[in-house]
Design a protein around this motif. Structure first.
Motif, PDB file in Angstrom:
ATOM      1  N   THR A 196       0.835  -1.220   0.000  1.00 30.53           N
ATOM      2  CA  THR A 196       0.000   0.000   0.000  1.00 30.53           C
ATOM      3  C   THR A 196       0.862   1.258   0.000  1.00 30.53           C
ATOM      4  O   THR A 196       0.366   2.352  -0.245  1.00 30.53           O
ATOM      5  N   SER A 197       2.148   1.107   0.313  1.00 34.18           N
ATOM      6  CA  SER A 197       3.061   2.253   0.266  1.00 34.18           C
ATOM      7  C   SER A 197       4.371   1.798  -0.376  1.00 34.18           C
ATOM      8  O   SER A 197       4.956   0.800   0.046  1.00 34.18           O
ATOM      9  N   MET A 198       4.791   2.505  -1.391  1.00 31.76           N
ATOM     10  CA  MET A 198       6.054   2.167  -2.069  1.00 31.76           C
ATOM     11  C   MET A 198       6.778   3.477  -2.398  1.00 31.76           C
ATOM     12  O   MET A 198       6.138   4.467  -2.771  1.00 31.76           O
ATOM     13  N   VAL A 199       8.090   3.470  -2.235  1.00 32.57           N
ATOM     14  CA  VAL A 199       8.871   4.695  -2.441  1.00 32.57           C
ATOM     15  C   VAL A 199       9.684   4.570  -3.729  1.00 32.57           C
ATOM     16  O   VAL A 199      10.398   3.581  -3.924  1.00 32.57           O
ATOM     17  N   LEU A 200       9.558   5.567  -4.598  1.00 34.08           N
ATOM     18  CA  LEU A 200      10.405   5.639  -5.793  1.00 34.08           C
ATOM     19  C   LEU A 200      11.373   6.800  -5.594  1.00 34.08           C
ATOM     20  O   LEU A 200      10.940   7.933  -5.344  1.00 34.08           O
ATOM     21  N   VAL A 201      12.668   6.520  -5.688  1.00 32.78           N
ATOM     22  CA  VAL A 201      13.679   7.575  -5.553  1.00 32.78           C
ATOM     23  C   VAL A 201      14.439   7.638  -6.871  1.00 32.78           C
ATOM     24  O   VAL A 201      15.165   6.713  -7.231  1.00 32.78           O
ATOM     25  N   GLU A 202      14.228   8.731  -7.609  1.00 35.25           N
ATOM     26  CA  GLU A 202      14.955   8.896  -8.871  1.00 35.25           C
ATOM     27  C   GLU A 202      16.114   9.858  -8.634  1.00 35.25           C
ATOM     28  O   GLU A 202      15.898  11.006  -8.244  1.00 35.25           O
ATOM     29  N   VAL A 203      17.313   9.378  -8.849  1.00 39.02           N
ATOM     30  CA  VAL A 203      18.497  10.159  -8.460  1.00 39.02           C
ATOM     31  C   VAL A 203      19.192  10.739  -9.697  1.00 39.02           C
ATOM     32  O   VAL A 203      19.330  10.056 -10.720  1.00 39.02           O
ATOM     33  N   GLY A 204      19.597  11.989  -9.576  1.00 33.99           N
ATOM     34  CA  GLY A 204      20.168  12.697 -10.727  1.00 33.99           C
ATOM     35  C   GLY A 204      19.041  13.012 -11.692  1.00 33.99           C
ATOM     36  O   GLY A 204      19.131  12.761 -12.897  1.00 33.99           O
ATOM     37  N   ALA A 205      17.963  13.566 -11.139  1.00 37.20           N
ATOM     38  CA  ALA A 205      16.714  13.708 -11.902  1.00 37.20           C
ATOM     39  C   ALA A 205      16.777  14.803 -12.953  1.00 37.20           C
ATOM     40  O   ALA A 205      15.886  14.883 -13.807  1.00 37.20           O
ATOM     41  N   GLY A 206      17.815  15.668 -12.902  1.00 33.22           N
ATOM     42  CA  GLY A 206      17.908  16.750 -13.887  1.00 33.22           C
ATOM     43  C   GLY A 206      16.627  17.575 -13.870  1.00 33.22           C
ATOM     44  O   GLY A 206      16.073  17.880 -12.800  1.00 33.22           O
ATOM     45  N   PRO A 207      16.089  17.919 -15.051  1.00 34.16           N
ATOM     46  CA  PRO A 207      14.900  18.775 -15.094  1.00 34.16           C
ATOM     47  C   PRO A 207      13.590  18.038 -14.786  1.00 34.16           C
ATOM     48  O   PRO A 207      12.521  18.639 -14.830  1.00 34.16           O
ATOM     49  N   GLY A 208      13.646  16.738 -14.499  1.00 28.76           N
ATOM     50  CA  GLY A 208      12.433  16.015 -14.074  1.00 28.76           C
ATOM     51  C   GLY A 208      11.627  15.434 -15.222  1.00 28.76           C
ATOM     52  O   GLY A 208      10.455  15.067 -15.047  1.00 28.76           O
ATOM     53  N   THR A 209      12.233  15.302 -16.379  1.00 28.94           N
ATOM     54  CA  THR A 209      11.486  14.834 -17.559  1.00 28.94           C
ATOM     55  C   THR A 209      11.008  13.395 -17.395  1.00 28.94           C
ATOM     56  O   THR A 209       9.869  13.067 -17.758  1.00 28.94           O
ATOM     57  N   LEU A 210      11.850  12.527 -16.840  1.00 32.55           N
ATOM     58  CA  LEU A 210      11.435  11.136 -16.639  1.00 32.55           C
ATOM     59  C   LEU A 210      10.288  11.075 -15.636  1.00 32.55           C
ATOM     60  O   LEU A 210       9.302  10.350 -15.852  1.00 32.55           O
ATOM     61  N   ALA A 211      10.400  11.842 -14.572  1.00 32.18           N
ATOM     62  CA  ALA A 211       9.346  11.846 -13.549  1.00 32.18           C
ATOM     63  C   ALA A 211       8.017  12.279 -14.172  1.00 32.18           C
ATOM     64  O   ALA A 211       6.966  11.666 -13.927  1.00 32.18           O
ATOM     65  N   ARG A 212       8.065  13.297 -15.006  1.00 33.59           N
ATOM     66  CA  ARG A 212       6.832  13.800 -15.641  1.00 33.59           C
ATOM     67  C   ARG A 212       6.204  12.717 -16.510  1.00 33.59           C
ATOM     68  O   ARG A 212       5.002  12.468 -16.456  1.00 33.59           O
ATOM     69  N   ALA A 213       7.034  12.048 -17.302  1.00 32.83           N
ATOM     70  CA  ALA A 213       6.505  11.028 -18.221  1.00 32.83           C
ATOM     71  C   ALA A 213       5.961   9.824 -17.448  1.00 32.83           C
ATOM     72  O   ALA A 213       4.918   9.261 -17.815  1.00 32.83           O
ATOM     73  N   MET A 214       6.637   9.440 -16.375  1.00 31.74           N
ATOM     74  CA  MET A 214       6.151   8.292 -15.592  1.00 31.74           C
ATOM     75  C   MET A 214       4.818   8.627 -14.954  1.00 31.74           C
ATOM     76  O   MET A 214       3.902   7.803 -14.916  1.00 31.74           O
ATOM     77  N   ARG A 215       4.674   9.828 -14.447  1.00 30.21           N
ATOM     78  CA  ARG A 215       3.410  10.214 -13.797  1.00 30.21           C
ATOM     79  C   ARG A 215       2.289  10.333 -14.829  1.00 30.21           C
ATOM     80  O   ARG A 215       1.158   9.928 -14.582  1.00 30.21           O
ATOM     81  N   ALA A 216       2.637  10.874 -16.005  1.00 28.87           N
ATOM     82  CA  ALA A 216       1.615  11.028 -17.058  1.00 28.87           C
ATOM     83  C   ALA A 216       1.121   9.664 -17.529  1.00 28.87           C
ATOM     84  O   ALA A 216      -0.017   9.536 -17.992  1.00 28.87           O
TER      85      ALA A 216
END
Ligand SMILES: C[S@@+](CC[C@H](N)C(=O)[O-])C[C@H]1O[C@@H](n2cnc3c(N)ncnc32)[C@H](O)[C@@H]1O
Length: 373
Positions: free
Chosen positions: A86-106
């Motif tokens: 029910t709870s999981m942590v994703l830690v993206e390191v060296g995220a730069g401008p956050g493009t991967l994070a945006r695409a994963m969330r989208a």
């Protein structure tokens, strides 16, 4: 030792470094890389350089949203395998401008409701484009700083940017190569041997270099020493060991033995404004300085569970199905289908770029997995 060949003015960071070296003696190549990339206000990443179509170089997330969509699917598979916590942590390191994070969330993964999404990015100037709903940190978190649950640590093209030392094989043994100033000419930065108490590296370090490079490495061979990458990996593996989960890193990699048999200028590279830049000592702070990562040095920290090429990893995690889905959506609605369909229609060309064996597809993905406690 080789010198830089410059015509351009070296800039304020070069002046700062030259003054420091004149006062205190030569610095290690790792210290030089750290200053060139991360010196507040003057380092390449601290000045806003980095990944992006309108910036300095293209990484997999910057090819388009498909990489993030595949990673969202991978995240779901790992979440299901861990029993849908029910709870999981994703830690993206060296995220730069956050493009991967945006695409994963989208991509709206199934695990979104359970997900606590952290970005770690050392250069604060990069934070301005991080998406809503994530927590950005300047340093790798300690277990106590995070919500409960297993952890997935992701790092795309981080390790190649962590400061690395340089060593060279000489008739007297392995020596450390660092940065000094040219006394005779104009005070410019040059590669020099960094003096150590015995003239060469200590015996344990000599043996380490021989083991990594192979005893028959040619005279003049150079190696990167990834002490910061190894320390970072140790922290990431420790977190995943305590919580359960995995650490997955993507980068351009080779072995130390291979690197020792290639010219160092081939595996230490500089980039700016979508092209290769000059000698790494030329204008510190003006360009990215990056090295191919010696995978055997990572495996010394802990043996990975699996090593893939990026093409194999993306194929395993369903890139072909996503391309087929995109083609179908495009065939159905075409240009009138709006942004989502346009994105779907570009998946095939993105997949080609992400899996090309001579390019991003040939990158190495190293995967460490840990059971839930
Ligand atoms: C080559 S960029 C990769 C950006 C992004 N992951 C991508 O693939 O587009 C490397 C990033 O790592 C960041 N970085 C370097 N050392 C770091 C550290 N110790 N912790 C967090 N971020 C770091 C740099 O500032 C830079 O933004």
């Amino acid at each position: 030792m080789s010198t830089q060949g410059s015509g351009d003015p070296p800039g304020p960071l070069a002046t700062l470094l030259a003054e420091h070296i004149a006062r205190s003696g030569p610095i290690g190549f790792d210290t030089y890389v750290a200053a060139s990339l991360y010196q507040p206000g003057l380092g390449f990443y601290q000045r806003g350089g980095g990944a992006g179509r309108r910036r300095d170089f293209i990484t997999s997330p910057e090819v388009g949203p498909l990489f993030g969509r595949v990673m969202a699917g991978a995240l779901d598979r790992w979440w299901v395998k861990m029993g849908r916590p029910t709870s999981m942590v994703l830690v993206e390191v060296g995220a730069g401008p956050g493009t991967l994070a945006r695409a994963m969330r989208a991509a709206a993964p199934q695990c979104a409701g359970a997900l606590h999404h952290f970005l770690v990015e050392v250069a604060e100037v990069q934070w301005t484009t991080h998406p809503e709903g994530v927590t950005t940190l300047a340093e790798f978190p300690r277990p106590a700083d995070l919500p409960p649950g297993p952890v997935v640590v992701l790092a795309n093209e981080l390790l190649d940017n962590l400061p690395f030392a340089l060593v060279e094989k000489t008739p007297a043994g392995w020596v450390e190569v660092g940065v000094g100033v040219e006394q005779i000419q104009d005070g410019s930065l040059v590669l020099v041997e960094v003096p150590s108490p015995n003239g060469t590296l200590p015996a344990s370090r000599q043996a380490w270099c021989d083991q990594r490079a192979g005893d028959d490495a040619p005279m003049g061979a150079r190696l990167p020493v990834h002490h910061e990458a190894a320390a970072w990996l140790g922290d990431a593996l420790q977190l995943a060991t305590v919580r359960g989960g995995r650490v997955v890193v993507f980068d351009y990699m080779a072995t130390s033995a291979e690197l020792a048999r290639r010219p160092w200028t081939e595996w230490v590279r500089t980039y700016s404004e979508q092209g290769r830049a000059g000698h790494p000592l030329e204008i510190p702070g003006s360009c990215d300085i990056t090295t191919e990562v010696a995978i055997d040095q990572l495996a010394l920290v802990a043996d990975p569970v699996r090593v893939w090429t990026q093409a194999q990893f993306l194929t395993h995690h369903g890139i072909a199905d996503l391309v087929a889905e995109g083609d179908a959506l495009w065939a159905e609605s075409g240009i009138c289908g709006g942004r989502e369909v346009l994105e779907a229609g570009s998946r095939r060309s993105e997949a080609d770029a992400l899996t090309a064996s001579e390019g991003l597809g040939g990158f190495t993905v190293v995967d460490w997995e840990f059971p839930l406690p």
